[in-house]
Design a protein around this motif. Sequence first.
Motif, PDB file in Angstrom:
ATOM      1  N   LEU A 119     -48.353 116.834  71.548  1.00  0.00           N
ATOM      2  CA  LEU A 119     -49.307 117.739  70.907  1.00  0.00           C
ATOM      3  C   LEU A 119     -50.751 117.390  71.269  1.00  0.00           C
ATOM      4  N   SER A 120     -50.998 116.133  71.585  1.00  0.00           N
ATOM      5  CA  SER A 120     -52.357 115.676  71.888  1.00  0.00           C
ATOM      6  C   SER A 120     -52.753 115.911  73.337  1.00  0.00           C
ATOM      7  N   LEU A 121     -51.773 116.070  74.221  1.00  0.00           N
ATOM      8  CA  LEU A 121     -52.065 116.250  75.642  1.00  0.00           C
ATOM      9  C   LEU A 121     -52.399 117.700  75.956  1.00  0.00           C
ATOM     10  N   PRO A 122     -53.152 117.935  77.048  1.00  0.00           N
ATOM     11  CA  PRO A 122     -53.370 119.316  77.482  1.00  0.00           C
ATOM     12  C   PRO A 122     -52.066 119.945  77.939  1.00  0.00           C
ATOM     13  N   ASP A 123     -52.075 121.246  78.161  1.00  0.00           N
ATOM     14  CA  ASP A 123     -50.831 121.954  78.451  1.00  0.00           C
ATOM     15  C   ASP A 123     -50.170 121.467  79.730  1.00  0.00           C
ATOM     16  N   ASP A 124     -50.956 120.935  80.673  1.00  0.00           N
ATOM     17  CA  ASP A 124     -50.373 120.422  81.917  1.00  0.00           C
ATOM     18  C   ASP A 124     -50.188 118.905  81.866  1.00  0.00           C
ATOM     19  N   GLY A 125     -50.261 118.299  80.680  1.00  0.00           N
ATOM     20  CA  GLY A 125     -50.025 116.871  80.536  1.00  0.00           C
ATOM     21  C   GLY A 125     -48.554 116.533  80.692  1.00  0.00           C
ATOM     22  N   LYS A 126     -48.279 115.263  81.013  1.00  0.00           N
ATOM     23  CA  LYS A 126     -46.908 114.819  81.239  1.00  0.00           C
ATOM     24  C   LYS A 126     -46.655 113.483  80.567  1.00  0.00           C
ATOM     25  N   ILE A 127     -45.452 113.338  80.012  1.00  0.00           N
ATOM     26  CA  ILE A 127     -45.024 112.098  79.367  1.00  0.00           C
ATOM     27  C   ILE A 127     -43.697 111.665  79.982  1.00  0.00           C
ATOM     28  N   ILE A 128     -43.639 110.424  80.460  1.00  0.00           N
ATOM     29  CA  ILE A 128     -42.356 109.822  80.819  1.00  0.00           C
ATOM     30  C   ILE A 128     -41.876 109.068  79.592  1.00  0.00           C
ATOM     31  N   ALA A 129     -40.797 109.531  78.987  1.00  0.00           N
ATOM     32  CA  ALA A 129     -40.270 108.946  77.756  1.00  0.00           C
ATOM     33  C   ALA A 129     -38.937 108.271  78.057  1.00  0.00           C
ATOM     34  N   ILE A 130     -38.837 106.982  77.738  1.00  0.00           N
ATOM     35  CA  ILE A 130     -37.673 106.190  78.123  1.00  0.00           C
ATOM     36  C   ILE A 130     -36.991 105.622  76.887  1.00  0.00           C
ATOM     37  N   ASP A 131     -35.682 105.829  76.799  1.00  0.00           N
ATOM     38  CA  ASP A 131     -34.909 105.244  75.701  1.00  0.00           C
ATOM     39  C   ASP A 131     -33.450 105.152  76.142  1.00  0.00           C
ATOM     40  N   ILE A 132     -32.745 104.151  75.646  1.00  0.00           N
ATOM     41  CA  ILE A 132     -31.333 104.022  76.015  1.00  0.00           C
ATOM     42  C   ILE A 132     -30.435 104.938  75.197  1.00  0.00           C
ATOM     43  N   ASN A 133     -31.014 105.618  74.217  1.00  0.00           N
ATOM     44  CA  ASN A 133     -30.199 106.399  73.283  1.00  0.00           C
ATOM     45  C   ASN A 133     -30.693 107.840  73.212  1.00  0.00           C
ATOM     46  N   ARG A 134     -30.018 108.736  73.892  1.00  0.00           N
ATOM     47  CA  ARG A 134     -30.408 110.142  73.844  1.00  0.00           C
ATOM     48  C   ARG A 134     -30.009 110.791  72.520  1.00  0.00           C
ATOM     49  N   GLU A 135     -29.046 110.211  71.844  1.00  0.00           N
ATOM     50  CA  GLU A 135     -28.539 110.800  70.606  1.00  0.00           C
ATOM     51  C   GLU A 135     -29.652 110.980  69.576  1.00  0.00           C
ATOM     52  N   THR A 136     -30.487 109.964  69.389  1.00  0.00           N
ATOM     53  CA  THR A 136     -31.563 110.087  68.409  1.00  0.00           C
ATOM     54  C   THR A 136     -32.693 110.974  68.932  1.00  0.00           C
ATOM     55  N   TYR A 137     -32.943 110.925  70.231  1.00  0.00           N
ATOM     56  CA  TYR A 137     -33.951 111.823  70.823  1.00  0.00           C
ATOM     57  C   TYR A 137     -33.579 113.281  70.575  1.00  0.00           C
ATOM     58  N   ASP A 138     -32.291 113.577  70.641  1.00  0.00           N
ATOM     59  CA  ASP A 138     -31.843 114.954  70.435  1.00  0.00           C
ATOM     60  C   ASP A 138     -32.102 115.448  69.017  1.00  0.00           C
ATOM     61  N   ILE A 139     -32.268 114.538  68.072  1.00  0.00           N
ATOM     62  CA  ILE A 139     -32.622 114.949  66.707  1.00  0.00           C
ATOM     63  C   ILE A 139     -34.002 115.590  66.697  1.00  0.00           C
ATOM     64  N   GLY A 140     -34.915 115.019  67.433  1.00  0.00           N
ATOM     65  CA  GLY A 140     -36.280 115.532  67.460  1.00  0.00           C
ATOM     66  C   GLY A 140     -36.525 116.652  68.442  1.00  0.00           C
ATOM     67  N   LEU A 141     -35.611 116.820  69.403  1.00  0.00           N
ATOM     68  CA  LEU A 141     -35.823 117.807  70.461  1.00  0.00           C
ATOM     69  C   LEU A 141     -36.050 119.226  69.946  1.00  0.00           C
ATOM     70  N   PRO A 142     -35.308 119.718  68.945  1.00  0.00           N
ATOM     71  CA  PRO A 142     -35.580 121.076  68.449  1.00  0.00           C
ATOM     72  C   PRO A 142     -37.007 121.250  67.924  1.00  0.00           C
ATOM     73  N   PHE A 143     -37.571 120.206  67.351  1.00  0.00           N
ATOM     74  CA  PHE A 143     -38.939 120.283  66.833  1.00  0.00           C
ATOM     75  C   PHE A 143     -39.947 120.329  67.982  1.00  0.00           C
ATOM     76  N   MET A 144     -39.637 119.639  69.073  1.00  0.00           N
ATOM     77  CA  MET A 144     -40.504 119.683  70.251  1.00  0.00           C
ATOM     78  C   MET A 144     -40.455 121.060  70.911  1.00  0.00           C
ATOM     79  N   ARG A 145     -39.262 121.623  70.936  1.00  0.00           N
ATOM     80  CA  ARG A 145     -39.126 122.973  71.490  1.00  0.00           C
ATOM     81  C   ARG A 145     -39.871 123.990  70.626  1.00  0.00           C
ATOM     82  N   LYS A 146     -39.722 123.843  69.312  1.00  0.00           N
ATOM     83  CA  LYS A 146     -40.391 124.753  68.396  1.00  0.00           C
ATOM     84  C   LYS A 146     -41.907 124.664  68.537  1.00  0.00           C
ATOM     85  N   ALA A 147     -42.408 123.452  68.797  1.00  0.00           N
ATOM     86  CA  ALA A 147     -43.844 123.242  68.958  1.00  0.00           C
ATOM     87  C   ALA A 147     -44.346 123.682  70.335  1.00  0.00           C
TER      88      ALA A 147
END
Length: 271
Positions: free
Chosen positions: A123-151
Amino acid sequence: MFQVSGFEKFLPTPQEVRRVKILHWKAMEEVSNTDTAKKVLKPSKGLLQSEELYQYVLETSVYPREPEPLKELRDATANHPRASMATAPDAGQLMALLLKLVNAKKTIEIGVFTGYSLLLTALSLPDDGKIIAIDINRETYDIGLPFMRKAGVEHKIDFIESHALPVLDKLLEDRENEGSFDFAFVDADKDNYWNYHERLMRLLRVGGIVVYDNTLWGGTVVVPDESLVPEGMRFSRHHTIELNKSLAADPRIQSSLIPMGDGVTVCRRLY
């Protein structure tokens, strides 16, 4: 979107993921549930004098300015059995301010969980900003993914399910990545924090910022007798103490250890 290829062989096995999660979750449980922890540690996640004072900070400064997508994700994460692993909202507010101060456009996040800090970064980055996000567990990331899509910020995120060190090393194989990142946030396995730091000092630009979470490790860094520390917290306590000493002595950075959340250390690369 920025992509990192060739790291697939480093993907954790299901057994490795389970082992790491068990170790981390056991430590988090001991922070809040054991009698020893209750005797030794402050009750407030913010390490303040009282829970009431911490709530005052949240209700006066943080919640009135918290974007609605972050609030929704925070509420959803609160129902997770390991909700204590999430980034403290006051620490998140500080991160959002730092991202704006350095005009961040290209960032790295090591340790995602459900993605509160990841979403606030996006939310803080400009529209063409990029984040490399690293985690060994996609399961918990998927909990937040719908909120990122909605935003409307999913396009800024390149999520990589992997151990972090191989991904960072792969990035460094391309000389163009050196000094190209503006900001990094680390909230992962504490025994590798210094390994991450050494690599991030090459990936961050001069003037870039890296934020380390949990650098007070529930207040255990000042407990004089390790036998009073919950067993599941001792390993990371040792590494956290060593990290804090090393950061304080590192001439490449200007740093500040801030007593908010579970301890947040902000480092600015000087050269």
